[in-house]
Design a protein around this motif. Structure first.
Motif, short mmCIF file in Angstrom:
data_model
loop_
_atom_site.label_atom_id
_atom_site.label_comp_id
_atom_site.label_asym_id
_atom_site.label_seq_id
_atom_site.Cartn_x
_atom_site.Cartn_y
_atom_site.Cartn_z
N LYS A 140 0.79 -1.23 0.00
CA LYS A 140 0.00 0.00 0.00
C LYS A 140 0.82 1.28 0.00
O LYS A 140 0.36 2.32 -0.43
CB LYS A 140 -0.89 0.05 1.24
CG LYS A 140 -1.94 -1.00 1.34
CD LYS A 140 -2.82 -0.62 2.53
CE LYS A 140 -3.49 -1.77 3.18
NZ LYS A 140 -4.25 -1.34 4.37
N GLY A 141 2.00 1.24 0.60
CA GLY A 141 2.80 2.45 0.80
C GLY A 141 3.07 2.64 2.28
O GLY A 141 2.74 1.79 3.10
N PHE A 142 3.64 3.77 2.63
CA PHE A 142 4.05 4.02 4.01
C PHE A 142 2.85 4.34 4.90
O PHE A 142 2.10 5.27 4.60
CB PHE A 142 5.04 5.18 4.08
CG PHE A 142 6.39 4.83 3.54
CD1 PHE A 142 7.31 4.14 4.32
CD2 PHE A 142 6.75 5.19 2.26
CE1 PHE A 142 8.56 3.82 3.83
CE2 PHE A 142 8.01 4.87 1.75
CZ PHE A 142 8.91 4.18 2.54
N PRO A 143 2.69 3.60 6.01
CA PRO A 143 1.66 3.95 6.98
C PRO A 143 2.13 5.11 7.85
O PRO A 143 3.30 5.51 7.80
CB PRO A 143 1.51 2.68 7.82
CG PRO A 143 2.83 2.02 7.74
CD PRO A 143 3.39 2.36 6.37
N GLU A 144 1.22 5.63 8.65
CA GLU A 144 1.55 6.74 9.54
C GLU A 144 2.78 6.41 10.36
O GLU A 144 2.95 5.30 10.85
CB GLU A 144 0.36 7.03 10.47
CG GLU A 144 0.58 8.24 11.33
CD GLU A 144 -0.67 8.67 12.08
OE1 GLU A 144 -0.66 9.77 12.62
OE2 GLU A 144 -1.66 7.90 12.10
N GLY A 145 3.69 7.38 10.47
CA GLY A 145 4.90 7.17 11.24
C GLY A 145 5.94 8.24 10.97
O GLY A 145 5.71 9.18 10.20
N ASN A 146 7.07 8.08 11.61
CA ASN A 146 8.20 9.00 11.48
C ASN A 146 9.38 8.21 10.93
O ASN A 146 9.83 7.25 11.55
CB ASN A 146 8.55 9.59 12.84
CG ASN A 146 7.37 10.27 13.47
OD1 ASN A 146 6.73 11.10 12.85
ND2 ASN A 146 7.05 9.90 14.70
N TYR A 147 9.89 8.60 9.78
CA TYR A 147 10.86 7.82 9.05
C TYR A 147 12.19 8.55 8.88
O TYR A 147 12.22 9.76 8.69
CB TYR A 147 10.31 7.47 7.66
CG TYR A 147 9.06 6.63 7.72
CD1 TYR A 147 9.15 5.24 7.66
CD2 TYR A 147 7.80 7.20 7.85
CE1 TYR A 147 8.00 4.45 7.71
CE2 TYR A 147 6.66 6.42 7.91
CZ TYR A 147 6.76 5.05 7.85
OH TYR A 147 5.64 4.27 7.91
N VAL A 148 13.26 7.77 8.89
CA VAL A 148 14.60 8.27 8.60
C VAL A 148 15.16 7.42 7.46
O VAL A 148 15.14 6.19 7.52
CB VAL A 148 15.54 8.17 9.82
CG1 VAL A 148 16.96 8.56 9.43
CG2 VAL A 148 15.05 9.05 10.94
N VAL A 149 15.63 8.08 6.41
CA VAL A 149 16.29 7.40 5.30
C VAL A 149 17.79 7.49 5.56
O VAL A 149 18.34 8.58 5.67
CB VAL A 149 15.95 8.07 3.95
CG1 VAL A 149 16.62 7.31 2.81
CG2 VAL A 149 14.45 8.15 3.74
N ASN A 150 18.44 6.34 5.69
CA ASN A 150 19.89 6.26 5.90
C ASN A 150 20.54 6.01 4.55
O ASN A 150 21.01 4.92 4.27
CB ASN A 150 20.23 5.15 6.90
CG ASN A 150 19.55 5.38 8.23
OD1 ASN A 150 19.72 6.42 8.84
ND2 ASN A 150 18.76 4.42 8.66
N GLY A 151 20.55 7.04 3.72
CA GLY A 151 20.98 6.89 2.34
C GLY A 151 22.47 6.64 2.19
O GLY A 151 23.29 7.05 3.01
#
Length: 191
Positions: free
Chosen positions: A150-161
């Protein structure tokens, strides 16, 4: 009576302080879960390269399209340079901070060569490439399946690129040089 005052007053003072600390801790916890302290755009320069990682918005709608990008730009003296890498020079592992779930970024590892033209960024948009194992707990499996379907659910995300590539020997006098450039950005998802 004097003894009672000596006992009751310090106990009341201690309870008041503990109550205040608990309130501050809860407020800080709520604050942290609603606002992440990572930038939504970051870049780093290493030798003749600039690696940039960014997201177009700080906040996305739940299960909506996310626009997360990585760019690698050659800024050296030559008109172009050839880099070698796996299926992509970019990796996008992500961690959801509220749940503490890490989403790895799987990638095929053939040896691919890409020519970077001076000043023209090589750009790639994030696409889901995570997975899970049978050893992962049920919460992580369900979470990753939700993102995949579905995609990203509610939350707080960090991309460690990560930009991970190397330059092969240009001639007999030079050695191959590898690069692993790391950046972190963040975004929130709300429903």
């Amino acid at each position: 009576m004097i003894c009672l005052k000596r006992i009751v007053f310090p106990v009341l003072l201690l309870l008041t302080l503990l109550s205040a600390c608990t309130s501050n801790k809860n407020m800080m916890g709520e604050e942290r879960s609603n606002n992440i302290s990572y930038p939504h755009d970051a870049s780093v320069e290493a030798d003749d390269f600039i690696y940039r990682l960014y997201t177009e918005k700080d906040v996305y709608s739940e299960f909506g399209d996310t626009a997360i990008f990585a760019e690698l730009t050659y800024i050296g003296d030559q008109e172009s340079i050839e880099i070698s890498h796996a299926a992509s020079p970019f990796e996008f592992p992500i961690k959801e901070l509220t749940r503490g779930i890490e989403i790895d970024y799987a990638m095929d590892e053939p040896l691919i060569r890409t020519t970077l033209v001076k000043g023209e960024p090589l750009r790639e948009k994030y696409r889901f490439a995570g997975g899970y194992s049978d050893n992962d707990d049920e919460e992580k499996i369900e979470f990753i399946q939700t993102i995949s379907n579905k995609g990203f659910p509610e939350g707080n995300y960090v991309v460690n690129g990560l930009a991970n590539f190397f330059i092969e020997k240009a001639d007999e006098s030079t050695e191959p040089k590898s690069y692993k450039l790391n950046l972190n950005i963040g975004f929130n998802v709300r429903n």
